[in-house]
Design a protein around this motif. Structure first.
Motif, PDB file in Angstrom:
ATOM      1  N   PHE A   1       0.763  -1.036   0.055  1.00 52.46           N
ATOM      2  CA  PHE A   1       0.004   0.060   0.001  1.00 52.46           C
ATOM      3  C   PHE A   1       0.845   1.122  -0.032  1.00 52.46           C
ATOM      4  CE2 PHE A   1      -3.099   2.780   2.078  1.00 52.46           C
ATOM      5  CZ  PHE A   1      -4.321   2.661   1.088  1.00 52.46           C
ATOM      6  N   LEU A   2       0.771   2.149  -1.091  1.00 50.28           N
ATOM      7  CA  LEU A   2       1.572   3.120  -1.268  1.00 50.28           C
ATOM      8  C   LEU A   2       1.441   4.166  -0.204  1.00 50.28           C
ATOM      9  CD1 LEU A   2       1.685   3.733  -5.196  1.00 50.28           C
ATOM     10  CD2 LEU A   2       3.401   2.393  -3.643  1.00 50.28           C
ATOM     11  N   ASP A   3       2.633   4.921   0.250  1.00 47.02           N
ATOM     12  CA  ASP A   3       2.231   6.188   0.998  1.00 47.02           C
ATOM     13  C   ASP A   3       1.224   7.189   0.236  1.00 47.02           C
ATOM     14  OD1 ASP A   3       4.250   6.966  -1.040  1.00 47.02           O
ATOM     15  OD2 ASP A   3       5.645   7.455   0.534  1.00 47.02           O
ATOM     16  N   ASP A   4       1.336   7.161  -1.020  1.00 52.24           N
ATOM     17  CA  ASP A   4       0.413   8.108  -1.580  1.00 52.24           C
ATOM     18  C   ASP A   4      -0.971   7.688  -1.435  1.00 52.24           C
ATOM     19  OD1 ASP A   4       2.628   9.597  -3.570  1.00 52.24           O
ATOM     20  OD2 ASP A   4       2.819   7.409  -4.254  1.00 52.24           O
ATOM     21  N   GLU A   5      -1.189   6.364  -1.367  1.00 47.65           N
ATOM     22  CA  GLU A   5      -2.784   5.724  -1.191  1.00 47.65           C
ATOM     23  C   GLU A   5      -3.034   6.162   0.353  1.00 47.65           C
ATOM     24  OE1 GLU A   5      -3.739   1.764  -3.129  1.00 47.65           O
ATOM     25  OE2 GLU A   5      -1.466   1.636  -2.511  1.00 47.65           O
ATOM     26  N   VAL A   6      -2.144   6.023   1.176  1.00 46.74           N
ATOM     27  CA  VAL A   6      -2.287   6.593   2.811  1.00 46.74           C
ATOM     28  C   VAL A   6      -2.956   8.074   2.633  1.00 46.74           C
ATOM     29  CG1 VAL A   6      -1.578   6.919   4.879  1.00 46.74           C
ATOM     30  CG2 VAL A   6      -0.879   5.126   3.708  1.00 46.74           C
ATOM     31  N   GLN A   7      -2.168   8.904   1.968  1.00 45.38           N
ATOM     32  CA  GLN A   7      -2.494  10.094   1.760  1.00 45.38           C
ATOM     33  C   GLN A   7      -3.906  10.406   1.216  1.00 45.38           C
ATOM     34  OE1 GLN A   7      -1.153  13.320  -1.248  1.00 45.38           O
ATOM     35  NE2 GLN A   7       0.458  13.596   0.595  1.00 45.38           N
ATOM     36  N   GLN A   8      -4.082   9.654   0.017  1.00 40.92           N
ATOM     37  CA  GLN A   8      -5.405   9.875  -0.626  1.00 40.92           C
ATOM     38  C   GLN A   8      -6.489   9.142   0.594  1.00 40.92           C
ATOM     39  OE1 GLN A   8      -6.802   6.458  -3.186  1.00 40.92           O
ATOM     40  NE2 GLN A   8      -7.453   8.297  -4.822  1.00 40.92           N
ATOM     41  N   THR A   9      -6.351   8.339   1.273  1.00 40.84           N
ATOM     42  CA  THR A   9      -7.463   7.812   2.113  1.00 40.84           C
ATOM     43  C   THR A   9      -7.429   8.929   3.199  1.00 40.84           C
ATOM     44  OG1 THR A   9      -6.590   5.546   2.048  1.00 40.84           O
ATOM     45  CG2 THR A   9      -7.812   6.046   3.930  1.00 40.84           C
ATOM     46  N   PHE A  10      -6.507   9.628   3.644  1.00 36.87           N
ATOM     47  CA  PHE A  10      -6.538  10.671   4.620  1.00 36.87           C
ATOM     48  C   PHE A  10      -7.385  11.667   4.098  1.00 36.87           C
ATOM     49  CE2 PHE A  10      -2.880   9.573   7.553  1.00 36.87           C
ATOM     50  CZ  PHE A  10      -3.504   8.252   7.977  1.00 36.87           C
ATOM     51  N   ARG A  11      -7.281  12.157   2.851  1.00 44.63           N
ATOM     52  CA  ARG A  11      -8.131  13.469   2.011  1.00 44.63           C
ATOM     53  C   ARG A  11      -9.539  13.136   2.208  1.00 44.63           C
ATOM     54  NH1 ARG A  11      -4.801  12.709  -2.793  1.00 44.63           N
ATOM     55  NH2 ARG A  11      -3.067  14.211  -2.571  1.00 44.63           N
TER      56      ARG A  11
ATOM     57  N   VAL B   1       4.707  16.064  10.096  1.00 45.37           N
ATOM     58  CA  VAL B   1       3.228  16.767   9.848  1.00 45.37           C
ATOM     59  C   VAL B   1       3.019  16.593   8.305  1.00 45.37           C
ATOM     60  CG1 VAL B   1       2.852  17.403  12.020  1.00 45.37           C
ATOM     61  CG2 VAL B   1       3.688  18.926  10.427  1.00 45.37           C
ATOM     62  N   THR B   2       1.995  16.409   7.807  1.00 45.40           N
ATOM     63  CA  THR B   2       1.502  16.968   6.786  1.00 45.40           C
ATOM     64  C   THR B   2       0.584  18.097   6.588  1.00 45.40           C
ATOM     65  OG1 THR B   2      -0.235  15.321   6.250  1.00 45.40           O
ATOM     66  CG2 THR B   2       1.707  14.719   5.557  1.00 45.40           C
ATOM     67  N   GLY B   3       0.274  18.929   5.724  1.00 47.55           N
ATOM     68  CA  GLY B   3      -0.468  20.005   5.826  1.00 47.55           C
ATOM     69  C   GLY B   3      -0.171  20.836   6.912  1.00 47.55           C
TER      70      GLY B   3
ATOM     71  N   SER C   1       5.909   7.634   5.693  1.00 49.00           N
ATOM     72  CA  SER C   1       4.805   6.473   5.103  1.00 49.00           C
ATOM     73  C   SER C   1       3.528   7.239   4.870  1.00 49.00           C
ATOM     74  CB  SER C   1       4.688   5.238   6.056  1.00 49.00           C
ATOM     75  OG  SER C   1       5.959   4.554   5.845  1.00 49.00           O
ATOM     76  N   ILE C   2       3.361   8.434   5.364  1.00 48.15           N
ATOM     77  CA  ILE C   2       1.981   9.171   4.972  1.00 48.15           C
ATOM     78  C   ILE C   2       2.425  10.308   3.682  1.00 48.15           C
ATOM     79  CG2 ILE C   2       0.964   8.541   7.063  1.00 48.15           C
ATOM     80  CD1 ILE C   2       1.583  11.504   8.030  1.00 48.15           C
ATOM     81  N   GLU C   3       3.435  10.207   3.001  1.00 51.11           N
ATOM     82  CA  GLU C   3       3.568  10.917   2.059  1.00 51.11           C
ATOM     83  C   GLU C   3       4.064  12.385   2.621  1.00 51.11           C
ATOM     84  OE1 GLU C   3       4.302  11.900  -1.998  1.00 51.11           O
ATOM     85  OE2 GLU C   3       4.483  10.135  -0.845  1.00 51.11           O
ATOM     86  N   LEU C   4       4.966  12.411   3.079  1.00 54.23           N
ATOM     87  CA  LEU C   4       5.646  13.557   3.779  1.00 54.23           C
ATOM     88  C   LEU C   4       6.784  14.229   3.151  1.00 54.23           C
ATOM     89  CD1 LEU C   4       5.724  12.030   7.401  1.00 54.23           C
ATOM     90  CD2 LEU C   4       3.786  13.567   6.633  1.00 54.23           C
ATOM     91  N   PRO C   5       6.877  15.777   3.013  1.00 52.06           N
ATOM     92  CA  PRO C   5       7.866  16.399   2.619  1.00 52.06           C
ATOM     93  C   PRO C   5       9.168  15.937   3.125  1.00 52.06           C
ATOM     94  CG  PRO C   5       6.570  17.780   3.707  1.00 52.06           C
ATOM     95  CD  PRO C   5       5.795  16.434   3.812  1.00 52.06           C
TER      96      PRO C   5
ATOM     97  N   VAL D   1      -2.427  18.913   0.742  1.00 50.40           N
ATOM     98  CA  VAL D   1      -2.353  17.413   1.440  1.00 50.40           C
ATOM     99  C   VAL D   1      -3.036  17.840   2.800  1.00 50.40           C
ATOM    100  CG1 VAL D   1      -0.009  17.082   0.395  1.00 50.40           C
ATOM    101  CG2 VAL D   1      -0.261  18.439   2.668  1.00 50.40           C
ATOM    102  N   PRO D   2      -3.622  16.491   3.277  1.00 48.73           N
ATOM    103  CA  PRO D   2      -4.345  16.432   4.351  1.00 48.73           C
ATOM    104  C   PRO D   2      -3.516  16.594   5.415  1.00 48.73           C
ATOM    105  CG  PRO D   2      -3.972  13.978   3.700  1.00 48.73           C
ATOM    106  CD  PRO D   2      -3.342  14.985   2.625  1.00 48.73           C
ATOM    107  N   ASP D   3      -4.305  17.226   6.593  1.00 47.70           N
ATOM    108  CA  ASP D   3      -3.467  17.736   7.742  1.00 47.70           C
ATOM    109  C   ASP D   3      -3.339  16.319   8.810  1.00 47.70           C
ATOM    110  OD1 ASP D   3      -3.388  20.189   7.264  1.00 47.70           O
ATOM    111  OD2 ASP D   3      -5.181  20.669   8.369  1.00 47.70           O
ATOM    112  N   ALA D   4      -2.109  15.935   8.784  1.00 48.75           N
ATOM    113  CA  ALA D   4      -2.019  14.545   9.822  1.00 48.75           C
ATOM    114  C   ALA D   4      -0.792  14.628  10.556  1.00 48.75           C
ATOM    115  CB  ALA D   4      -2.064  13.274   8.678  1.00 48.75           C
ATOM    116  N   LEU D   5      -0.466  13.922  11.537  1.00 50.66           N
ATOM    117  CA  LEU D   5       0.612  13.876  12.147  1.00 50.66           C
ATOM    118  C   LEU D   5       1.169  12.307  12.319  1.00 50.66           C
ATOM    119  CD1 LEU D   5       2.794  14.619  14.473  1.00 50.66           C
ATOM    120  CD2 LEU D   5       0.870  14.323  16.072  1.00 50.66           C
TER     121      LEU D   5
END
Length: 269
Positions: free
Chosen positions: A112-122, A253-255, A142-146, A191-195
């Motif tokens: 399961f790609l990190d890009d998919e994790v991010q899409q799920t969080f969106r 964090v993202t977002g 793994s949640i597609e972070l910078p 990108v979604p806000d996530a920690l």
């Protein structure tokens, strides 16, 4: 009153029919999931646990989609994963991933790609607090972070020959999947806000154990059945102090998660 939903995924193996004969046997991932679910319930979350053969892409995403439909601004999602982590070539180029690799969660039936994790969080509403805790190798982004290895039989990583074989086999599928994800991504690049608090950096491996993974075991020691009173940054720092330099937990964090979230005591519903 806020609602907290949590999902705890622990895989002590994978389907060898989907992984070129490799069964991915691990010791402690199911115990990690049980222990994190127990912690979450004590903290006030409604917890769901998916173990080994139930840890499929369809099951994980179904639970997360149901959570996204329920949670509203101010609520919280907790996602924990214990299992193998992998890496696949990032065909989007170095601007997307500095190391030119996408990190993966090795679910029972496929990576399961990190890009998919991010899409799920969106799918979650703005201002839903999203907390991810990943105890697997290569999990720093793994949640597609910078933005030294354990022994092979103690690490939660996919053997390189298996990873190379899967990358060659799945190249066309992954290209199609990335194109689909890019098509669905917001035009403004948001990108979604996530920690994320992860077991290690992208270039490191995470150790398995007899009872818990090294990261989850350290996390539980720091949490101390709820006696811990610091914020997420302090929580990460204290976990880091219990692990060797070869496994350096990551906090990213993202977002733009709200400062009030980042400054909360962990697992606050």
């Amino acid at each position: 009153m806020a609602t907290g939903l949590s999902l705890h995924v622990g895989l002590n193996g994978v389907d060898p029919a989907r992984y070129e004969g490799w069964d991915g046997t691990l010791n402690a991932c199911e115990a990690d999931a049980h222990d994190m679910a127990r912690l979450a319930r004590t903290a006030g979350f409604e917890a769901t646990t998916l173990l080994t053969a139930d840890g499929t892409v369809a099951n994980v995403t179904s639970v997360l989609h149901e959570a996204a439909a329920r949670l509203v601004p101010g609520d919280i999602l907790l996602l924990t994963y214990s299992g193998h982590g992998g890496q696949v070539p990032d065909l989007d180029g170095p601007d997307d991933e500095p190391d030119a690799l996408d990190e993966t969660l090795v679910f029972y039936d496929r990576q399961f790609l990190d890009d998919e994790v991010q899409q799920t969080f969106r799918a979650f509403a703005d201002d839903v607090r999203i907390l991810a805790l990943f105890d697997c190798c290569h999990s720093g982004s793994s949640i597609e972070l910078p933005g030294g290895a354990a022994r092979e039989n103690a690490g939660r990583f996919m053997p390189e020959p298996t990873q190379r074989s899967l990358n060659a086999r799945d190249r066309d599928y992954l290209e199609d999947l990335r194109r689909s994800l890019a098509k669905d991504a917001p035009a403004d690049g948001s990108v979604p806000d996530a920690l994320l608090v992860s077991a290690c950096q992208d270039n490191q491996v995470a150790a398995d154990g007899a009872r818990n993974g090294a990261f989850t075991g350290a996390l539980l020691r720091v949490w101390d059945d709820g006696a811990f009173r610091g914020d997420y940054r302090t929580f990460h720092r204290d976990i880091q102090r219990l692990l060797p330099p070869t496994q350096s937990p990551n906090l990213y964090v993202t977002g733009t998660p709200a400062p009030e979230f980042l400054n909360q005591r962990p697992f606050t519903v």
